[in-house]
Design a protein around this motif. Structure first.
Motif, short mmCIF file in Angstrom:
data_model
loop_
_atom_site.label_atom_id
_atom_site.label_comp_id
_atom_site.label_asym_id
_atom_site.label_seq_id
_atom_site.Cartn_x
_atom_site.Cartn_y
_atom_site.Cartn_z
N LYS A 6 15.09 -2.66 17.65
CA LYS A 6 15.67 -1.32 17.59
C LYS A 6 15.04 -0.58 16.40
O LYS A 6 15.12 -1.06 15.26
CB LYS A 6 17.19 -1.36 17.43
CG LYS A 6 17.90 -1.90 18.66
CD LYS A 6 17.61 -1.03 19.89
CE LYS A 6 18.23 -1.60 21.15
NZ LYS A 6 17.92 -0.77 22.34
N PRO A 7 14.39 0.55 16.69
CA PRO A 7 13.63 1.21 15.62
C PRO A 7 14.48 1.84 14.52
O PRO A 7 13.97 2.11 13.43
CB PRO A 7 12.82 2.28 16.37
CG PRO A 7 13.61 2.55 17.60
CD PRO A 7 14.26 1.26 17.98
N GLY B 242 16.61 1.66 8.48
CA GLY B 242 15.38 0.94 8.78
C GLY B 242 15.33 0.45 10.21
O GLY B 242 15.95 1.01 11.12
N ARG B 243 14.59 -0.65 10.42
CA ARG B 243 14.37 -1.23 11.75
C ARG B 243 15.10 -2.56 11.85
O ARG B 243 15.20 -3.31 10.88
CB ARG B 243 12.87 -1.44 11.97
CG ARG B 243 12.51 -2.10 13.28
CD ARG B 243 11.00 -2.29 13.37
NE ARG B 243 10.53 -3.26 12.39
CZ ARG B 243 9.23 -3.51 12.15
NH1 ARG B 243 8.30 -2.83 12.81
NH2 ARG B 243 8.88 -4.41 11.25
N MET B 244 15.59 -2.86 13.05
CA MET B 244 16.27 -4.14 13.29
C MET B 244 15.49 -4.94 14.33
O MET B 244 15.06 -4.39 15.35
CB MET B 244 17.69 -3.92 13.80
CG MET B 244 18.50 -5.20 13.91
SD MET B 244 19.81 -5.13 15.13
CE MET B 244 18.88 -5.30 16.64
N ASP C 262 11.82 -2.69 6.74
CA ASP C 262 11.36 -1.33 6.52
C ASP C 262 10.58 -0.83 7.74
O ASP C 262 9.80 -1.58 8.34
CB ASP C 262 10.48 -1.28 5.27
CG ASP C 262 10.11 0.15 4.90
OD1 ASP C 262 9.04 0.61 5.35
OD2 ASP C 262 10.89 0.78 4.17
N LYS C 263 10.79 0.42 8.12
CA LYS C 263 10.14 0.96 9.31
C LYS C 263 8.63 0.99 9.19
O LYS C 263 7.91 0.74 10.16
CB LYS C 263 10.64 2.39 9.57
CG LYS C 263 12.07 2.50 10.00
CD LYS C 263 12.42 3.96 10.27
CE LYS C 263 13.86 4.12 10.70
NZ LYS C 263 14.19 5.56 10.96
N ASN C 264 8.14 1.32 7.99
CA ASN C 264 6.70 1.53 7.82
C ASN C 264 5.97 0.27 7.38
O ASN C 264 4.91 -0.07 7.94
CB ASN C 264 6.47 2.64 6.79
CG ASN C 264 7.11 3.96 7.23
OD1 ASN C 264 7.07 4.32 8.40
ND2 ASN C 264 7.71 4.67 6.28
N THR C 265 6.50 -0.44 6.41
CA THR C 265 5.79 -1.60 5.85
C THR C 265 6.21 -2.92 6.47
O THR C 265 5.49 -3.91 6.37
CB THR C 265 6.03 -1.67 4.34
OG1 THR C 265 7.43 -1.86 4.08
CG2 THR C 265 5.58 -0.37 3.65
N GLY C 266 7.37 -2.99 7.10
CA GLY C 266 7.87 -4.24 7.65
C GLY C 266 8.45 -5.17 6.61
O GLY C 266 8.73 -6.34 6.91
N GLU C 267 8.66 -4.67 5.40
CA GLU C 267 9.23 -5.51 4.33
C GLU C 267 10.67 -5.87 4.66
O GLU C 267 11.45 -5.02 5.12
CB GLU C 267 9.15 -4.76 3.00
CG GLU C 267 9.67 -5.56 1.83
CD GLU C 267 9.62 -4.76 0.54
OE1 GLU C 267 10.05 -5.29 -0.50
OE2 GLU C 267 9.17 -3.59 0.58
N LEU C 268 11.01 -7.11 4.43
CA LEU C 268 12.35 -7.60 4.76
C LEU C 268 13.39 -7.04 3.78
O LEU C 268 13.24 -7.16 2.56
CB LEU C 268 12.38 -9.12 4.74
CG LEU C 268 13.71 -9.79 5.09
CD1 LEU C 268 14.11 -9.49 6.53
CD2 LEU C 268 13.64 -11.30 4.86
N PHE C 269 14.43 -6.44 4.30
CA PHE C 269 15.54 -5.93 3.50
C PHE C 269 16.69 -6.93 3.44
O PHE C 269 17.25 -7.21 2.37
CB PHE C 269 16.03 -4.59 4.06
CG PHE C 269 17.26 -4.07 3.43
CD1 PHE C 269 17.21 -3.48 2.17
CD2 PHE C 269 18.50 -4.17 4.06
CE1 PHE C 269 18.37 -3.00 1.55
CE2 PHE C 269 19.66 -3.69 3.46
CZ PHE C 269 19.59 -3.10 2.21
#
Length: 251
Positions: free
Chosen positions: A11-12, A42-44, A59-66
């Motif tokens: 899910k974006p 962000g993204r799920m 994160d939507k842009n970098t893909g870093e894990l939150f």
């Protein structure tokens, strides 16, 4: 061999909220959160690795894990629905050291929350089925269909002629039977004797038989023949003389 990681759902856009501690056992209410100001967006991604399942917020842009939420069962304390809305959930996130915390997440569309529910239910149905199959005992000992040492088999093969060959043979047999076994029919009259040449003496009259006549052999298949000279003499006697008819020319 390492188990590969598969993505069950993406899910974006997802919203993260700081939630107050639960004061009663009645569950969580999204109305108690500050829905107008989410703490993070962000993204799920719903990730499956073998039987392990987890929700990753990135994160939507970098893909870093939150944050990461391991899920052992559903429904469970790892992910709970709120009492007053179907678009919001409470997640128990966990870091690499095993420390946990509770946060609220929500979607802008109800279809996104519906997809998350379905993906969670399908995964654990599959896990349950796999567990049942692995625990089922074998129905019986495996059959050993291989040949033992020195064991042989015998095959009885009945080979017949082709239909075409049988048909040709039967037709030939019928043709022979229709022709009387291949023999010619007897001549009409049934006498078994050939007629004597014209002008010859009757059989049994030695007075008119020339000296070189062929004697009668007495066989039933042949008649009595006279000499060819007799026939020549008779033919000569019957010819007219050259003077009898002026139309004849002597050669």
């Amino acid at each position: 061999m390492d188990t590969y990681e598969s993505v069950l759902l993406v899910k974006p856009e997802v919203f993260v909220f700081n939630i107050p501690p639960r004061s009663t056992n009645r569950g969580y209410r999204a109305a108690d959160w500050n829905l107008a100001e989410p703490s993070w967006t962000g993204r799920m991604r719903l990730i499956c690795k073998g039987n392990e399942l987890a929700i990753k917020l990135e994160d939507k842009n970098t893909g870093e894990l939150f944050a990461k939420c391991p899920i052992e069962a559903y429904p469970s304390i790892a992910i709970e629905s709120v009492n007053d809305s179907s678009r919001y959930f409470v997640l128990r996130i966990m870091d690499d050291n095993g420390r946990t915390a509770f946060i609220g997440i929500g979607f802008g569309d109800r279809s996104d929350s519906f997809d998350l529910n379905v993906a969670l239910q399908d995964h654990f149905k599959w896990v349950k089925k796999e567990k049942q199959i692995s625990e089922e005992p074998a129905s019986g000992p495996a059959l050993d269909l291989g040949f033992k040492e020195g064991e042989t088999i015998k095959i009885n093969m009945k080979i017949t002629k082709k239909d075409g060959a049988n048909e040709g043979t039967s037709r030939l047999s019928k043709a022979k039977a229709g022709n009387g076994g291949g023999l010619l029919p007897p001549p009409p009259g049934g006498s078994g004797r050939l007629p004597a040449p014209p002008g010859s003496s009757p059989a049994g009259s030695p007075a008119h038989a020339p000296k070189d006549a062929i004697p009668n052999t007495g066989t039933a298949e042949w008649g009595e023949f006279t000499s060819a000279n007799t026939g020549n003499q008779q033919s000569a006697s019957t010819q007219p003389s050259p003077g009898a008819n002026s139309n004849w020319v002597q050669f």
